[in-house]
Motif scaffolding. Structure first.
Motif, mmCIF file in Angstrom:
data_model
loop_
_atom_site.group_PDB
_atom_site.id
_atom_site.type_symbol
_atom_site.label_atom_id
_atom_site.label_comp_id
_atom_site.label_asym_id
_atom_site.label_seq_id
_atom_site.Cartn_x
_atom_site.Cartn_y
_atom_site.Cartn_z
ATOM 1 N N LYS A 34 0.823 -1.213 0.000
ATOM 2 C CA LYS A 34 0.000 0.000 0.000
ATOM 3 C C LYS A 34 0.854 1.260 0.000
ATOM 4 N N HIS A 35 2.029 1.172 0.620
ATOM 5 C CA HIS A 35 2.885 2.350 0.755
ATOM 6 C C HIS A 35 4.187 2.206 -0.052
ATOM 7 N N SER A 36 4.072 1.616 -1.236
ATOM 8 C CA SER A 36 5.250 1.429 -2.090
ATOM 9 C C SER A 36 5.085 2.099 -3.443
ATOM 10 N N ASN A 37 4.495 3.285 -3.428
ATOM 11 C CA ASN A 37 4.270 4.001 -4.684
ATOM 12 C C ASN A 37 5.548 4.525 -5.323
ATOM 13 N N ALA B 135 4.453 10.820 -2.644
ATOM 14 C CA ALA B 135 4.492 9.782 -1.623
ATOM 15 C C ALA B 135 3.531 10.113 -0.484
ATOM 16 N N SER B 136 3.011 9.068 0.113
ATOM 17 C CA SER B 136 2.169 9.271 1.291
ATOM 18 C C SER B 136 3.052 9.637 2.478
ATOM 19 N N VAL C 87 3.105 8.165 5.231
ATOM 20 C CA VAL C 87 3.642 6.918 5.781
ATOM 21 C C VAL C 87 4.864 6.465 4.989
ATOM 22 N N GLU C 88 4.811 6.624 3.674
ATOM 23 C CA GLU C 88 5.915 6.163 2.835
ATOM 24 C C GLU C 88 7.216 6.897 3.140
ATOM 25 N N ARG D 297 13.518 2.250 5.015
ATOM 26 C CA ARG D 297 12.657 1.839 3.897
ATOM 27 C C ARG D 297 13.415 0.926 2.939
#
Length: 394
Positions: free
Chosen positions: A20-23, A35-36, A38-39, A114
């Protein structure tokens, strides 16, 4: 985010969060606005890594590698804000311990959590490489109709391991190797390439040399239910499933082939004859080191190519370098038998090749020993998380 107190998410849930957080994965130009929150939150990735590879250790197979990799933050001058910490390599390694913060210590200030999570996901996934000889007609039939089975003339399947370290084999003295950091590339090396692929010989101009790299299990394929949480993963719903790969645990990360003629031209010329397809370089001795670029320039395959010598002209047979003592008659017989088998194999390769001729009138059997496959970590991580479709089967 990580569940109620005393309840840890399953690996399946954690990987769903990572997806979900790997854009940002795979983007050549990173805009932090894309990026979010969270990311970009290093604490989130620290906690996921801790739960995935530290807290879940007792749930893992005992044969799993206990090495953990930590990628350094990138400064304006390259890797490492403080070269006094962990040297000048882009990453450092620790053996598993019960507490992540104690494991990393003061080096935690230089860790990119990350990228470290992705690197460990790659390193703790299981892989196999398939090297095969196929006919050009079979490949054409398979490409024109995906339902057509691809039947190799010969194939070998070998377990390989992902590493941020590159192994440089000295072809003139195969007992000597050098290692150096490869990251951001990931290297899948075959240490015993010369013996493993000794029988992979192109003996016909219709032959193609094929290489497949598959992810086949491990960290990137968590089960939906874990032993400590048999129901929590169901709460995410079907749309959050990692996907159907969990059932067969197989995903193709690299696939490509080259024709006999391409390999032969490189072997003869000793310089690049492939343009962007197969750039390569030579090393001293009878074996040439050839670098083959993957489809679309993605990845690189390193192959040791050598011509099979026609030993049929040697009537006396090969001389054994082994000195046989008076009491070693059995050993001597074994050595002579092995030498005889090798001689027959070489003759058979030449006999098979004699039925076809290339443009200069000589069809040289070429032995192709895969030494390594290298791929950028972002390509591997993206495929492990998002790639769908059936794997390529040989």
């Amino acid at each position: 985010m990580f569940g109620d107190a005393g309840e840890s998410p399953s690996r399946h849930e954690l990987l769903s969060m990572v997806k979900k957080h790997s854009n940002l994965i795979g983007k050549t130009v990173v805009d932090e606005q894309d990026a979010s929150d969270v990311e970009m939150d290093q604490k989130f990735w620290h906690d996921v890594l801790n739960l995935y590879f530290i807290g879940g250790r007792e749930l893992k197979d005992q044969q799993d590698d206990d090495l953990l990799f930590f990628v350094k933050k990138v400064s304006l001058h390259g890797y490492g804000f403080n070269d006094n910490l962990e040297g000048d390599s882009p990453y450092f390694v620790r053996r598993w311990a019960p507490k992540l913060d104690d494991l990393v210590g003061e080096s935690s200030v230089i860790v990119d959590w990350r990228r470290s999570l992705y690197l460990n996901l790659i390193a703790h996934t299981s892989y196999s490489v398939t090297v095969a000889i196929c006919s050009q007609q079979s490949l054409q039939n398979h490409q024109s109709s995906q339902g057509t089975p691809l039947s190799p003339i010969y194939k070998i399947v070998k377990t390989v391991y992902a590493s941020p370290t590159r192994v440089n084999f000295h072809l003139d003295s195969r007992k000597e190797v050098e290692t150096k950091p490869a990251y951001p590339d990931i290297c899948f090396a075959v240490d015993d390439f010369d013996s493993t692929f000794d029988a992979v010989v192109l003996t016909d101009t219709d032959h193609c040399y094929c290489v497949l790299l598959n992810a086949v299990g491990g960290a990137a394929f968590p089960s939906e239910k874990s032993s400590h949480d048999s129901s929590s993963s169901e709460s995410l719903g079907p749309k959050h499933n990692v996907d159907a790969r969990q059932a067969n645990k197989k995903l193709t990360l690299f696939s490509g082939f080259v024709s006999y003629q391409m390999v032969r031209e490189a072997y003869d010329a000793g310089k690049s004859g492939f343009g962007s397809l197969l750039p390569f370089g030579n090393s001293p001795g009878k074996t040439d080191r050839i670098y083959m670029k993957g489809p679309g320039g993605r990845g690189e395959v390193e192959v040791a190519v050598s011509g099979v010598v026609d030993q049929s002209l040697d009537e006396s047979g090969p001389h054994s370098p082994v000195h046989i003592s008076e009491g070693g008659s059995k050993i001597g017989a074994m050595v002579r038998k092995a030498a005889s088998v090798a001689q027959v194999a070489a003759k058979n390769a030449y006999a098979a090749a004699s039925s076809t001729q290339n443009q200069d009138g000589r069809m040289v059997p070429l032995k192709c020993c895969l030494m390594s496959i290298s791929l950028p970590w972002e390509h591997i991580a993206y495929d492990l998380l998002f790639k769908g479709g059936a794997p390529v089967n040989l």
